[in-house]
Design a protein around this motif. Sequence first.
Motif, PDB file in Angstrom:
ATOM      1  N   ARG A 173       0.729  -1.348   0.058  1.00 55.67           N
ATOM      2  CA  ARG A 173      -0.071   0.112  -0.238  1.00 55.67           C
ATOM      3  C   ARG A 173       1.040   1.150   0.035  1.00 55.67           C
ATOM      4  N   THR A 174       1.351   1.464  -1.148  1.00 55.49           N
ATOM      5  CA  THR A 174       2.283   2.676  -1.465  1.00 55.49           C
ATOM      6  C   THR A 174       1.531   3.937  -1.509  1.00 55.49           C
ATOM      7  N   VAL A 175       2.011   4.968  -1.923  1.00 49.74           N
ATOM      8  CA  VAL A 175       1.605   6.445  -1.611  1.00 49.74           C
ATOM      9  C   VAL A 175       0.549   6.224  -3.279  1.00 49.74           C
ATOM     10  N   SER A 176       1.085   5.536  -4.130  1.00 44.76           N
ATOM     11  CA  SER A 176       0.102   5.605  -5.239  1.00 44.76           C
ATOM     12  C   SER A 176      -1.058   4.747  -5.068  1.00 44.76           C
ATOM     13  N   HIS A 177      -1.095   3.661  -4.252  1.00 43.21           N
ATOM     14  CA  HIS A 177      -2.325   3.051  -4.027  1.00 43.21           C
ATOM     15  C   HIS A 177      -3.252   4.070  -3.121  1.00 43.21           C
ATOM     16  N   GLN A 178      -2.689   4.483  -2.179  1.00 39.34           N
ATOM     17  CA  GLN A 178      -3.333   5.201  -1.510  1.00 39.34           C
ATOM     18  C   GLN A 178      -4.266   6.661  -2.246  1.00 39.34           C
ATOM     19  N   GLN A 199       7.707  -1.960   5.299  1.00 37.28           N
ATOM     20  CA  GLN A 199       8.365  -0.764   5.552  1.00 37.28           C
ATOM     21  C   GLN A 199       9.264  -0.359   4.533  1.00 37.28           C
ATOM     22  N   ALA A 200      10.121  -1.187   4.019  1.00 37.52           N
ATOM     23  CA  ALA A 200      11.389  -0.744   3.156  1.00 37.52           C
ATOM     24  C   ALA A 200      10.697  -0.154   1.856  1.00 37.52           C
ATOM     25  N   ILE A 201       9.889  -0.966   1.247  1.00 39.15           N
ATOM     26  CA  ILE A 201       9.267  -0.703  -0.106  1.00 39.15           C
ATOM     27  C   ILE A 201       8.484   0.525  -0.077  1.00 39.15           C
ATOM     28  N   GLU A 202       7.235   0.200   1.168  1.00 40.11           N
ATOM     29  CA  GLU A 202       6.190   1.419   1.110  1.00 40.11           C
ATOM     30  C   GLU A 202       7.168   2.527   1.616  1.00 40.11           C
ATOM     31  N   GLY A 203       7.916   2.447   2.594  1.00 40.08           N
ATOM     32  CA  GLY A 203       8.552   3.527   3.154  1.00 40.08           C
ATOM     33  C   GLY A 203       9.417   4.275   2.230  1.00 40.08           C
ATOM     34  N   ARG A 204      10.017   3.629   1.366  1.00 41.47           N
ATOM     35  CA  ARG A 204      10.715   4.513   0.314  1.00 41.47           C
ATOM     36  C   ARG A 204       9.852   5.434  -0.234  1.00 41.47           C
ATOM     37  N   GLU A 205       8.594   4.797  -0.799  1.00 38.80           N
ATOM     38  CA  GLU A 205       7.578   5.903  -1.674  1.00 38.80           C
ATOM     39  C   GLU A 205       7.029   6.935  -0.782  1.00 38.80           C
ATOM     40  N   TYR A 206       6.960   6.510   0.279  1.00 37.31           N
ATOM     41  CA  TYR A 206       6.182   7.391   1.622  1.00 37.31           C
ATOM     42  C   TYR A 206       7.161   8.558   1.720  1.00 37.31           C
ATOM     43  N   ALA A 207       8.472   8.306   2.000  1.00 37.95           N
ATOM     44  CA  ALA A 207       9.540   9.198   2.231  1.00 37.95           C
ATOM     45  C   ALA A 207       9.805  10.248   1.128  1.00 37.95           C
ATOM     46  N   LYS A 208       9.628   9.680  -0.001  1.00 41.12           N
ATOM     47  CA  LYS A 208       9.712  10.469  -1.294  1.00 41.12           C
ATOM     48  C   LYS A 208       8.613  11.463  -1.353  1.00 41.12           C
ATOM     49  N   PHE A 209       7.423  10.924  -0.940  1.00 37.53           N
ATOM     50  CA  PHE A 209       6.039  11.818  -1.107  1.00 37.53           C
ATOM     51  C   PHE A 209       6.433  13.066   0.054  1.00 37.53           C
ATOM     52  N   VAL A 210       6.908  12.600   1.286  1.00 42.24           N
ATOM     53  CA  VAL A 210       7.021  13.798   2.331  1.00 42.24           C
ATOM     54  C   VAL A 210       7.968  14.832   1.766  1.00 42.24           C
ATOM     55  N   PHE A 211       9.461  14.207   1.447  1.00 42.80           N
ATOM     56  CA  PHE A 211      10.496  15.231   1.263  1.00 42.80           C
ATOM     57  C   PHE A 211      10.138  15.940   0.070  1.00 42.80           C
ATOM     58  N   SER A 212       9.219  15.668  -0.871  1.00 39.04           N
ATOM     59  CA  SER A 212       9.079  16.252  -2.087  1.00 39.04           C
ATOM     60  C   SER A 212       8.165  17.664  -1.619  1.00 39.04           C
ATOM     61  N   ARG A 213       7.404  17.298  -0.531  1.00 37.02           N
ATOM     62  CA  ARG A 213       6.506  18.509  -0.158  1.00 37.02           C
ATOM     63  C   ARG A 213       7.364  19.698   0.397  1.00 37.02           C
ATOM     64  N   ASN A 214       8.526  19.490   1.039  1.00 36.51           N
ATOM     65  CA  ASN A 214       9.562  20.452   1.200  1.00 36.51           C
ATOM     66  C   ASN A 214       9.831  21.198  -0.056  1.00 36.51           C
ATOM     67  N   LEU A 215      10.493  19.971  -0.713  1.00 36.03           N
ATOM     68  CA  LEU A 215      11.057  20.558  -2.016  1.00 36.03           C
ATOM     69  C   LEU A 215      10.143  21.421  -2.898  1.00 36.03           C
ATOM     70  N   SER A 216       8.954  21.025  -3.118  1.00 40.45           N
ATOM     71  CA  SER A 216       7.996  21.609  -3.874  1.00 40.45           C
ATOM     72  C   SER A 216       7.426  23.046  -3.422  1.00 40.45           C
ATOM     73  N   GLU A 234       2.643  -2.436  -8.774  1.00 44.73           N
ATOM     74  CA  GLU A 234       1.632  -2.640  -7.733  1.00 44.73           C
ATOM     75  C   GLU A 234       0.393  -2.612  -8.503  1.00 44.73           C
ATOM     76  N   PHE A 235       0.363  -1.845  -9.491  1.00 45.50           N
ATOM     77  CA  PHE A 235      -1.307  -1.897 -10.350  1.00 45.50           C
ATOM     78  C   PHE A 235      -1.358  -2.578 -11.294  1.00 45.50           C
ATOM     79  N   GLY A 236      -0.486  -3.764 -11.439  1.00 48.47           N
ATOM     80  CA  GLY A 236      -0.529  -4.748 -12.779  1.00 48.47           C
ATOM     81  C   GLY A 236      -0.563  -4.104 -14.014  1.00 48.47           C
ATOM     82  N   LEU A 237      -0.013  -3.002 -14.169  1.00 47.27           N
ATOM     83  CA  LEU A 237      -0.034  -2.368 -15.615  1.00 47.27           C
ATOM     84  C   LEU A 237       1.240  -2.711 -16.421  1.00 47.27           C
TER      85      LEU A 237
END
Length: 1023
Positions: A719-724, A818-835, A987-990
């Motif tokens: 359940r990564t950021v994309s799935h959420q 934690q590792a796979i989902e956390g990687r995506e979540y961390a990118k989501f959060v730090f990109s908020r600062n960057l943006s 994750e999406f089977g695409l």
Amino acid sequence: MKGLAQDALKTSTVILGAGEPHKGKTPSPLTRTQFGTTVLEWTLNSINTGLDQLTFVAGYSASTIRAQNAALSVVENPDWAETGSGASLLVAPLHASQPTLVSYGDILFRAWLVEQLRATHAPIAIAWDSAWRTRYSGRSEEDLVRCEKVAVANGHAVRLGSDIPVDWADGEFIGLVYFAPEAVDRLRRLQEHMPESLRTVHLSGLIEYLRAEGLTVEAVDARGDWAEVNEPRDIAHFVLGTKAETLSRLRGMVRSATILDQVAFTVADWQQNPAECLQRVRHQLGGQSLVVRSSARSEDAFTASNAGAYHSVLGVDPDADLQASIEQVLGSYAGIQDDDQVLVQPMLDDVAISGVAFTRTLERGAPWYVINYERDGNTEGITSGSSTNHATLLHRRGAEVSELPDPRLQGVLTALQEIEGLLGFDTLDVEFAIDCSDRVHILQVRPIAVDRTEAGVGDEACNQALAEAHHAWRRLAPTPPQLPGEAPPLYGVMPDWNPAEIIGTAPGQLAESLYRELVMDEVWAQQRAEYGYRDVRPAPLLVSFAGRPFVDVRASFASFIPASVSEPVAGKLLRFYVDWLRARPQLHDKVEFEVVPTCLAPGFKGWKERLRREAGLQKEEIAELRAGLHGITAQAFTRSEQDLAGIERLAERFERIQHAELDPLERARLLLDDCRRLGTLPFAHLARSGFVAVTLLRGAEATGAISPAARESFLSTLRTVSHQLTADARATADGTLAWEAFVERYGHLRPGTYDIHSPRYDADPERFLRPLVEHAKEAELEEADATAWERERAAFLAALAELELPAEAEVVETFLRQAIEGREYAKFVFSRNLSAALEALAAFGDQHGLSRSELADLPLPGLLATRDARCPGADTAQALRTQAATNREARKIAEACELPPLMGDAKQLDAFLLGADRPNFVGSSAVTAEAIDLARHSADEPPPIAGRIALIPQADPGYDWLFGQGIAGLITLFGGANSHMAIRAAEFGLPAAIGVGEQRYREIAQARVLELDPPRQILRVIR
């Protein structure tokens, strides 16, 4: 150009070349085109008469002309500076009762025009041009006023001269005239007694004088089929016509390659007498196998090529299939015209290599030869896009290269340069084939019909950038002392933190400096050292060649060696890893799975065997590496929680900074400092743990411990950021989540994470977010199916236990998630600062009249330095604006420069091969659908993409919005096997092909329909 008929040899020819050149100091007849052919050589070739029958009238630099053309009969007009071309003609020896052809020294014309002039019965016959207003673009009214004009009635000239009003004239006198013996006798009398009024007139004025004296002047219309050689494009316009015309004209001129015999006829010829056309083909080409090719006027033009739009039929039996094949070709023409043609040639059977060459880059007209070739001998594989075994040579024009990366193409390069020289034009598209005897065959020559007026980058700028790149290479080549042992230099755009995927291959200064600050200068190496790998600091990971960012592969590979490994063994490993990738450049985006072992995973025995056999490492040395990797892998299972805690601290501080009253630059500084310390550093740790997790899954699959279905089954439960994002879109659709809350949660994302010019989702939520909600209403909710994973989980745990790694189900699954989902979540959060920091910089720009485009070309340190100014004002803004303009020009040069994705030798700065890279395929289903290249569409007018295969340059998670658009598949230019978009697609089977490489991307970006079949690893053009 075929010459005059045999009896034309009795005609005397005079070339008038006394005048001063329009440009420069070289006499016009001696002016060399860019590749060495002189105008005089072209003129002699056009006239094709014996030198004993030809006289050249010189004036300006007459001695130079004599010295460089010893076999040419040269006479001098001593008064050339005060007299006109008419007086120059009267200096030439004229022979009684001998017809004389007279031509200006800087024009080209065809044999048919000379033949028609000679066939007239009038004392004088001139060549004129009814297409004088439209023969070439950009002709001004002033040009028309100055030229020598002619008024024509009933096929005769009724007035000539430059003094004729433009609205009275019917056309332009081109500077070619045929004097019958009667007129020559009158000219001879004028040589003895020339009226003063004729001293300064042009040739047209002299003819007008004779016409006024009673000599009839017949006018033959050249219909635009001639050229003045004042501009390089003129010769090209003169030679290049339809496919058939061009090949016919070049056939007798090209020496370094073969152009096969041909028969060509027009649509009108075919419609009036098809039997005669068939007979011509069979008579001239005999009973051999043929190819029937299109040769329409709407193909191969300077403004549009229609390349590949019409049919060709190969392997035609001249007795059984010829007529049907011709009809098939004609039937493919759009808007068929009477003067469209069909071209028939012998079929070239013994083809070893075939392809298409551009003499400049297609996108920007930069000075590189681009030779895309098929290695299986299929003469249509490249043009049709169906080739599966091909490569592309890029060779910088003018570069000194001792040997091409593929020496078999040397003959092609030689032929290209000869054709450029003949045409005086260097923007060509040439189809070629090399037979089994290494002979080069030219199949087609046409101008590249791409408007590059916006490119604005000259050859010298590119060459200077590459000269500086050579200097940078020499400076960086020695192995830095903080790295173990000695290893040759190696640089890539995709290994490790792959800048091509994140900021692109020619980023603006702001994006590049942000990436350096947040990751590439120190954070990357700090993370590796803290994780248990070798500390290689100080070693910036990013270096630049010709304005393009590359990863220093030596530093990267050294940082993947465990810290516990001794210096001698580390030196051996580094040298081996670098050499392995240099020999296998196609692995440049798969280094952590196929080049460097970065953790201990099932299947390590394969690495062990390679290191023993190929690297020559001893058993103890390999054991040393294994022990180091074991320690790193084991500790990965326990650290994700603390890294995620760091990300949560970043999220908390973000809110405080955003609600504080701060100057825009101070806000940006604080956001970015937090982003680096609390964002990208823990993100880098989580990303490394994510690599470990995926490597464990892949290793278990590769060794047969689990099935591919089990691995995909586990990934489907993530359940990564994309799935959420998808889940929240569904909640918004059914009203359980407010639209405003949805926009606020995801509005900071942008397709280009580091690009200030890339719009945030909340800047246009109707475009980026609304379609996700609308699609969620219709899409079925995909339920995770963990059956296969649960069935094979025990086998996976057993494989870990065999390596003495943690093997408790809860510990292992917690780590993987934690590792796979956390990687995506961390990118989501730090990109908020960057943006938010980018928006703060934009606010600073608004205060000082700096646009986002200007800010994109300014480095971060320079912007932040203005905080120290006591009162930044107009002078500061102007200085920044000037710097941005300079940097923008440098970026244009970087965009135009061609460099390989992996460089292991300075020679590759000048010539290199691009292979058809093996993509990273994702998904278990196949799709055939229309393709849409998003890079070709404006951000203001997004194209419809539902049900289509989307093509994007970078595998940046800012493209998450695509997953809510109902796309049928995804293809990215850059991106690795473990990139963000690869995980999202899984994750999406695409169905997806991640990181197809530059060569393959260029080809499929031109396609209308693609087949994408990840299970069979197929990506091909359907049409």
